[in-house]
Design a protein around this motif. Structure first.
Motif, mmCIF file in Angstrom:
data_model
loop_
_atom_site.group_PDB
_atom_site.id
_atom_site.type_symbol
_atom_site.label_atom_id
_atom_site.label_comp_id
_atom_site.label_asym_id
_atom_site.label_seq_id
_atom_site.Cartn_x
_atom_site.Cartn_y
_atom_site.Cartn_z
ATOM 1 N N VAL A 1 0.832 -1.202 0.000
ATOM 2 C CA VAL A 1 0.000 0.000 0.000
ATOM 3 C C VAL A 1 0.871 1.259 0.000
ATOM 4 C CG1 VAL A 1 -1.748 1.303 1.260
ATOM 5 C CG2 VAL A 1 -1.919 -1.181 1.104
ATOM 6 N N ARG B 1 -6.170 -4.291 -13.387
ATOM 7 C CA ARG B 1 -7.473 -4.575 -12.787
ATOM 8 C C ARG B 1 -8.229 -5.670 -13.542
ATOM 9 N NH1 ARG B 1 -10.393 1.116 -11.606
ATOM 10 N NH2 ARG B 1 -11.924 -0.321 -10.726
ATOM 11 N N SER C 1 -1.528 -2.884 -6.302
ATOM 12 C CA SER C 1 -2.172 -1.883 -5.451
ATOM 13 C C SER C 1 -2.180 -0.515 -6.117
ATOM 14 C CB SER C 1 -1.446 -1.802 -4.103
ATOM 15 O OG SER C 1 -2.056 -0.860 -3.256
ATOM 16 N N TYR D 1 -5.227 0.337 -8.272
ATOM 17 C CA TYR D 1 -6.452 0.649 -7.520
ATOM 18 C C TYR D 1 -6.314 1.976 -6.769
ATOM 19 C CZ TYR D 1 -7.870 -4.126 -8.545
ATOM 20 O OH TYR D 1 -8.218 -5.282 -9.207
ATOM 21 N N VAL D 2 -5.126 2.198 -6.192
ATOM 22 C CA VAL D 2 -4.897 3.437 -5.452
ATOM 23 C C VAL D 2 -4.966 4.642 -6.376
ATOM 24 C CG1 VAL D 2 -3.179 4.752 -4.143
ATOM 25 C CG2 VAL D 2 -3.568 2.350 -3.615
ATOM 26 N N ILE E 1 -8.416 5.674 -6.702
ATOM 27 C CA ILE E 1 -8.868 6.281 -5.442
ATOM 28 C C ILE E 1 -8.419 7.734 -5.377
ATOM 29 C CG2 ILE E 1 -8.548 6.262 -2.933
ATOM 30 C CD1 ILE E 1 -8.327 3.198 -3.118
ATOM 31 N N LEU F 1 -8.038 4.430 1.214
ATOM 32 C CA LEU F 1 -6.709 3.820 1.302
ATOM 33 C C LEU F 1 -6.646 2.812 2.446
ATOM 34 C CD1 LEU F 1 -4.221 6.782 0.669
ATOM 35 C CD2 LEU F 1 -4.830 4.923 -0.880
ATOM 36 N N ASN G 1 -9.138 1.056 3.498
ATOM 37 C CA ASN G 1 -9.867 -0.117 3.007
ATOM 38 C C ASN G 1 -9.012 -0.923 2.031
ATOM 39 O OD1 ASN G 1 -12.320 0.235 4.420
ATOM 40 N ND2 ASN G 1 -12.989 1.771 2.957
ATOM 41 N N GLU G 2 -8.194 -0.234 1.246
ATOM 42 C CA GLU G 2 -7.275 -0.926 0.339
ATOM 43 C C GLU G 2 -6.258 -1.733 1.141
ATOM 44 O OE1 GLU G 2 -4.955 -2.149 -2.977
ATOM 45 O OE2 GLU G 2 -7.038 -1.546 -2.740
ATOM 46 N N MET H 1 -5.675 -5.696 0.984
ATOM 47 C CA MET H 1 -4.345 -6.237 0.684
ATOM 48 C C MET H 1 -3.930 -7.292 1.706
ATOM 49 S SD MET H 1 -1.993 -6.324 -1.511
ATOM 50 C CE MET H 1 -2.592 -4.982 -2.549
#
Length: 228
Positions: free
Chosen positions: A33, A71, A109, A112-113, A116, A159, A161-162, A166
């Motif tokens: 992350v 993704r 990650s 996805y980040v 976000i 973040l 939640n990510e 993870m």
């Protein structure tokens, strides 16, 4: 019950392995992350870039292609790719087993980040940027001083939640016996030929980690809403 007795026996003999596995799982998650935030921020800025070359936005296209590829493919496939191919393709990196897996998780990650971060920035009223520019601030200074502080209210809970997601996804690292929680389950299972009892222990560890973090994130979100 026999299962409960076996659980205590497993913890007595191999509890230290589950502790070590928890440490490795958290290390993977934190690295993934943290690296994902840095890499994801760059990708998000590329995605929002208005730079054009021959009428095309190359930075936006490249970042969009990267996000869709990552993704759109399973994380296990990405782990295999980084574990078996990247060390040979990029030998100068001198990647260890841990490094190869961590790099794969970072790249996953980041995709996805980046979304976000992009969504958090775009959620800020466009008038904020216009007002900042009218006051004489440059675009970069307006982003740093005005937009990003407001966007962080939307970005930080996502973040967190990510990070929770993870923690669970690192279980796939056990495919390569990376020392995470599921790897330790395989070790205990092979030593004692017990399936259910070690699984229950692993399940409890994952639940405690994710449930505790979920509650912390929920409390943080409520605090933000209360301050607003």
């Amino acid at each position: 019950m026999q299962i409960i007795e076996n659980i205590f026996k497993v913890l007595e003999r191999y509890g230290y392995l589950f502790i070590e596995g928890t440490k490795v799982t958290l290390e993977f998650s934190l690295i993934a992350v943290s690296g994902g935030v840095i890499f994801g921020f760059i990708i998000a800025m590329m995605k929002r870039s208005q730079f054009k070359l021959f009428g095309v936005k190359p930075l936006s296209l490249i970042s969009g292609f990267y996000i869709e590829i990552v993704r759109g493919t399973p994380i296990l496939l990405q782990l295999y790719l980084f574990y078996f191919w990247i060390p040979d393709a990029l030998p100068f990196l001198h990647l260890t087993k841990f490094g190869s897996i961590a790099l794969a998780l970072i790249c996953n990650s980041a995709a996805y980040v980046s979304e976000i971060i992009r969504a958090g920035i775009e959620a800020v009223d466009k008038g904020q940027m216009e007002a900042a520019r009218c006051l004489g601030l440059s675009h970069s200074m307006a982003m740093r001083k005005i937009i990003m502080p407001q966007a962080m209210k939307n970005i930080l809970p996502a973040l967190c939640n990510e990070f929770i997601m993870m923690i669970k996804e690192t279980s796939l690292a056990s495919t390569f016996f990376a020392g995470d929680i599921m790897t330790q389950y395989n070790v205990v299972n092979g030593a004692l030929f017990l399936v259910i009892e070690p699984l229950i222990i692993v399940g409890v560890i994952y639940f405690v980690l994710t449930f505790g973090l979920s509650k912390a994130v929920g409390a943080y979100e409520r605090r933000i809403k209360k301050n607003d």
